[in-house]
Design an enzyme around this catalytic site. Structure first.
Site, PDB file in Angstrom:
ATOM      1  N   ASP A   9      -3.510  -0.032   4.519  1.00 18.05           N
ATOM      2  CA  ASP A   9      -4.238   1.199   4.224  1.00 18.05           C
ATOM      3  C   ASP A   9      -5.165   1.627   5.348  1.00 18.05           C
ATOM      4  O   ASP A   9      -5.697   2.736   5.328  1.00 18.05           O
ATOM      5  CB  ASP A   9      -5.110   0.982   2.973  1.00 18.05           C
ATOM      6  CG  ASP A   9      -4.352   1.259   1.694  1.00 18.05           C
ATOM      7  OD1 ASP A   9      -3.443   2.090   1.719  1.00 18.05           O
ATOM      8  OD2 ASP A   9      -4.684   0.628   0.675  1.00 18.05           O
TER       9      ASP A   9
HETATM   10  C1  BGC Z   1      -9.774  -1.483   2.505  1.00 17.58           C
HETATM   11  C2  BGC Z   1      -8.329  -1.713   2.168  1.00 17.58           C
HETATM   12  C3  BGC Z   1      -7.969  -0.982   0.918  1.00 17.58           C
HETATM   13  C4  BGC Z   1      -8.392   0.468   0.995  1.00 17.58           C
HETATM   14  C5  BGC Z   1      -8.138   1.159  -0.321  1.00 17.58           C
HETATM   15  C6  BGC Z   1     -10.093  -0.012   2.530  1.00 17.58           C
HETATM   16  O1  BGC Z   1     -11.450   0.185   2.753  1.00 17.58           O
HETATM   17  O2  BGC Z   1     -10.066  -2.075   3.749  1.00 17.58           O
HETATM   18  O3  BGC Z   1      -8.078  -3.101   2.029  1.00 17.58           O
HETATM   19  O4  BGC Z   1      -6.598  -1.064   0.697  1.00 17.58           O
HETATM   20  O5  BGC Z   1      -9.752   0.570   1.313  1.00 17.58           O
HETATM   21  O6  BGC Z   1      -8.462   2.476  -0.350  1.00 17.58           O
HETATM   22  C1  NOJ Z   2      -5.774  -3.545  -0.467  1.00 19.41           C
HETATM   23  C2  NOJ Z   2      -4.985  -2.516  -1.193  1.00 19.41           C
HETATM   24  O1  NOJ Z   2      -5.181  -2.661  -2.577  1.00 19.41           O
HETATM   25  C3  NOJ Z   2      -3.513  -2.618  -0.853  1.00 19.41           C
HETATM   26  O2  NOJ Z   2      -2.809  -1.583  -1.487  1.00 19.41           O
HETATM   27  C4  NOJ Z   2      -3.311  -2.584   0.627  1.00 19.41           C
HETATM   28  O3  NOJ Z   2      -1.947  -2.768   0.861  1.00 19.41           O
HETATM   29  C5  NOJ Z   2      -4.121  -3.656   1.309  1.00 19.41           C
HETATM   30  N1  NOJ Z   2      -5.498  -3.534   0.941  1.00 19.41           N
HETATM   31  C6  NOJ Z   2      -4.010  -3.608   2.825  1.00 19.41           C
HETATM   32  O4  NOJ Z   2      -4.690  -2.523   3.354  1.00 19.41           O
END
Ligand code: BGC
Ligand code: NOJ
Length: 814
Positions: free
Chosen positions: A487
């Site tokens: 993400d």
């Molecule tokens: C986090 C990710 C997460 C995303 C969701 C980010 O701030 O680092 O792990 O998947 O937010 O919106």
């Molecule tokens: C947490 C999110 O829930 C997941 O959808 C995503 O793939 C990972 N972070 C990596 O960014």
């Protein structure tokens, strides 16, 4: 250093000191009513949706940590001294303390001033309420004259509004107190037909429902005036901050034990029968009072607790293993499976790190979580698939999240995370392999929940695959969209404005930046789809996808190969990301895992080469980092990944979700020692011995362990709600132990560490228990099978014949 120990017999983790490095939590509830509970009784409860139907308040990011919970105060009415038998919120020293977190319950026991207290918290199956079962025993030689006070602080339902909109919500709170039951009914007068109740099995000496009256001016939960004075004020909340507190008095003879039951529940009335008498403003209690009466009886409570125990034995009993490694056994048999169930219930909504406000059910998250829970709750997994698919869009894309209460796609976050739809294909195939229920493919499912738009689920899967094929970039690799699995790799974002969401801000038209990861994922999903079509007897339908997989595979191996590993992406300038040409972020873990899982590079040694690069450049004793070198500055064209300080989260943290992909990939290339080594590095039970470094709960996986670049290397964060749970479960059970459900049988292909002589497993599959014994006869991974004493060709145990009640399987590997 440890803060407790595992009691595997009871399936509990026993915490032996209250001041753990962070609140070590557990979850209550398995169906609609849920709660988080810490080892000192902190946490909160909600009905179905942690944002929209929050029952009680919790203060995130508070000091002291973990404020708001299911509190009990005990007071010695002779000395006037008081304490909390769960340590918080008074934090008075306890002579003895243990917290047992078990499957769906938490029991905290303490001894102080000769008074032994045990509180067991759980949610009975089928009910929207939680029970607090308090047993008090007088261990003094003399009679004890005690008061006990309960305390919950009600949330005014919408947790977001509750924490922000004070101009309104300081004036809305309302309660009723009738027959010793405290009813929280804020907004019941208008559009809500639900209320909360808080009941006690003892006659009351008094009660409080207004927080300020209970606490007294400028006091905290650690020193409420009512408790200090031993006297409740019978306050009735009108606006401000409604709480529920019962005050009771108890005289205990030496050695005497008394059990008190408190019930906190949620109840809905039919809209037309909200009030009694009709036309009044008084809650109609006729439907709730029988429930309250029932669970205030100790026998009912005990029966409900035993039912909960059997429920969990049933779920966990679907797969039990006995390997030479106790950490593997404990995680597979108990905690990893349990965590998978918690991700089923919570997705990424409510934990100590997820506020319950921000995120609903994630599309890719839930689809991946399913891989870990489908064997325990296949019927509910089926529904989850249909709910997810109904938030898919006609384009084949998907809403990134939906709210559990409404099951509607979340418009604030929207769509265009280009990996999302592909996970649905993997989830559905896993579901059918587990259950044999091909009928799900014919279920009519709408797009964006729009009536009239229904097509069979099978079409949804095809659209998922076409979504990728219709969005290819300059190298014929998939366009990344807002982000793929990572993400934080936001190649179309280019945000220079503080506070903008990296996930939803898009400043580029998205026609250039490509993802090698999605390329690999597509190959995996398209092959899965083709296999499924062949299994259904429709090879012609599968063929185009097999061809598309081959052609995408070839593209990944040419445009997506850097020389010693797979590239990660191409950015908006068509420059490589995750390449030796880059100064920072030269190698990423995700494409090495997914491409090898998809079978790319197996013939020509590139798969093994990529995995060697992972070992050389990314692996640490605490797990495998997401990328290296870490980004030392913010890169406009890369987005959130470079927003984190080096070593945290997606910026070179050990992002545990991705580690099992490497374990699986190592198993795919046949290297059992390496696969298991990586498994051990992040196994929470194995890390228990370094709890002072790890700091999160030693019984569940955390999303992230700080990477080598962080000063806190080895420290975990974001425990519980992570795809790490499902993928580790899949890696160990299906790839290392190698027990894999398939369409036509149970495949057994262990890739074990060299030192293991074998293992045993009991796997219930499609209703029949398979007793599997694996024995090593030689150093390789070649399998020979005997089913019920007869040799079987290949490595697949055929589906049991009708009437067979168990299957005994002997496997040799050599
Ligand atoms: C986090 C990710 C997460 C995303 C969701 C980010 O701030 O680092 O792990 O998947 O937010 O919106
Ligand atoms: C947490 C999110 O829930 C997941 O959808 C995503 O793939 C990972 N972070 C990596 O960014």
């Amino acid at each position: 250093m440890r803060y407790g120990y595992f009691d595997d017999e009871k399936r509990e983790y026993v915490i032996t000191q209250p001041d753990t490095p962070l609140p070590w939590i557990n979850y209550l509830g398995c169906e609609e009513y849920f709660g988080l509970i810490s080892n000192t009784a902190g946490g909160y409860s909600f009905y179905r949706d942690a944002r929209l139907r929050r029952l009680t308040r919790y203060r995130y990011n508070n000091e002291p940590l973990d404020e708001g919970g299911r509190y009990i105060y005990l007071r010695d009415n002779v000395s006037g001294q008081f304490w909390s038998p769960t340590w918080q919120p008074t934090r008075m020293p306890l002579e003895e303390y243990t917290c047992r977190h078990g499957m769906g319950y938490t029991a905290i026991r303490s001894l102080n001033q000769g008074i032994e207290a045990q509180v067991r918290y759980f949610v009975p199956l089928g009910e929207s309420l939680e029970v607090w079962q308090l047993s008090l025993t007088n261990r003094r030689p003399a009679p004890a004259r005690l008061s006990a006070f309960s305390l919950v602080e009600f949330c005014l339902w919408d947790a977001q509004d509750d924490a922000t909109n004070y101009q309104r919500n300081f004036s809305t709170g309302q309660v009723e107190v009738v027959d010793g039951v405290i009813y929280h009914k804020t907004e019941y007068r208008e559009r809500r037909n639900h209320f909360a109740y808080f009941a006690c099995s003892e006659p009351l000496a008094g009660f409080d429902t207004q927080r300020a009256a209970f606490l007294g001016p400028y006091r905290g939960f650690d020193r409420p005036r009512a408790v200090e004075q031993g006297q409740a004020s019978n306050s009735i909340a009108y606006g401000w901050a409604p709480v529920g507190s019962h005050a009771i008095r108890l005289e205990l003879a030496p050695g005497e034990t008394r059990t008190v039951v408190f019930l906190l529940g949620y109840h809905e009335n039919p809209v037309e029968a909200k009030f009694d008498p009709p036309g009044s403003q008084t809650i109609n209690k006729s439907t709730v009072v029988p429930i309250i009466r029932r669970y205030l009886q100790p026998e009912q409570v005990e029966a409900a607790f035993q039912a909960l125990r059997s429920y969990w034995s049933g779920l966990l009993g679907r797969l039990q293993v006995n390997t030479p490694d106790e950490h593997t056994n404990r995680m597979v048999n108990i905690w990893n499976a349990y965590q998978c169930m918690i991700t089923f219930n919570m997705s990424r909504s409510a934990s100590f790190f997820e506020s319950g406000i921000g995120r609903g059910m994630g599309f890719r998250d839930s689809a991946q979580d399913l891989l870990g829970f489908v064997h325990m709750i296949p019927e509910r997994a089926r529904q989850r698939i249909l709910d997810l698919a109904a938030t898919q869009l006609e384009s084949g894309g998907a809403y990134h999240q939906y709210q559990p209460l409404t099951k509607r796609g979340n418009n604030d976050v929207g769509s265009n995370f280009n990996d999302d739809p592909l996970w649905l294909v993997l989830a559905v195939c896993a579901y059918i392999k587990e259950t044999g229920d091909e009928g799900i493919l014919q279920e009519m499912v709408p797009y964006d929940n729009r009536p009239g738009s229904e097509t069979p689920l099978y079409d949804h899967l095809q659209r998922s695959l076409h979504y990728t094929l219709e969005r290819l970039g300059p190298h014929a690799l998939p366009l990344i969209g807002r982000a793929d699995w990572n993400d934080c790799l936001n190649l179309n974002c280019f945000s220079d404005t503080p506070g903008q969401s990296f996930q939803t801000t898009t400043n580029k038209d998205g026609k250039v930046a490509e993802s090698v990861f999605i390329g690999g994922l597509f190959v995996l999903a398209a092959k899965e789809f083709a296999d499924m079509a062949e299994h259904l007897g429709q090879p012609d339908e599968g063929l185009p996808y097999r061809q598309a997989a081959a052609s995408m595979g070839a593209t990944v191996l040419s445009a997506g190969w850097d020389g010693d590993w797979f590239l990660r992406a191409y950015d908006d300038f068509s420059q490589p990301v995750g390449s030796s040409q880059n100064v920072e972020g030269q190698i990423f873990i995700e494409p090495q895992g997914v491409c090898v899982m998809a079978g790319l590079g197996l013939e020509d040694g590139r798969a093994a080469r990529a995995l060697d690069s992972v070992g050389e450049r990314l692996a640490t004793p605490h797990g495998i980092m997401l990328q290296q070198p870490a980004y030392s500055q913010y890169y406009l064209h890369l987005g959130e990944i470079s927003s984190y300080p080096p070593g945290y989260k997606e910026n070179a943290g050990i992002f545990c979700h991705t580690n099992p992909w490497i374990m699986i990939a190592e198993a795919v290339v046949g290297r059992g020692d390496r696969a298991f080594d990586y498994y051990q590095r992040i196994n929470p039970s194995r890390r228990e011995a370094i709890s002072d470094v790890h700091r999160c709960e030693p019984y569940v996986y955390a999303q992230m362990i700080a990477g080598r670049d962080a000063p806190t290397h080895g420290e975990a964060k974001n425990s519980w709600l992570s795809g790490t749970a499902a993928w580790n479960y899949v890696a160990i059970t299906q790839w290392i132990l190698g027990i894999q459900p398939d369409y036509g049988g149970l495949r057994v292909t262990p890739v074990l560490p060299a030192g293991w002589q074998g293992f045993q497993a009991r796997r219930t599959w499609r209703g029949v228990p398979y007793e599997i014994t694996v024995e090593r006869r030689g150093p390789g991974n070649t399998v020979a099978l005997a089913v019920n004493g007869k040799p079987v060709e290949g490595n697949t145990i055929p589906v049991a014949e009708a009437g067979q009640t168990s299957v005994s399987v002997h496997v040799t590997i050599s």
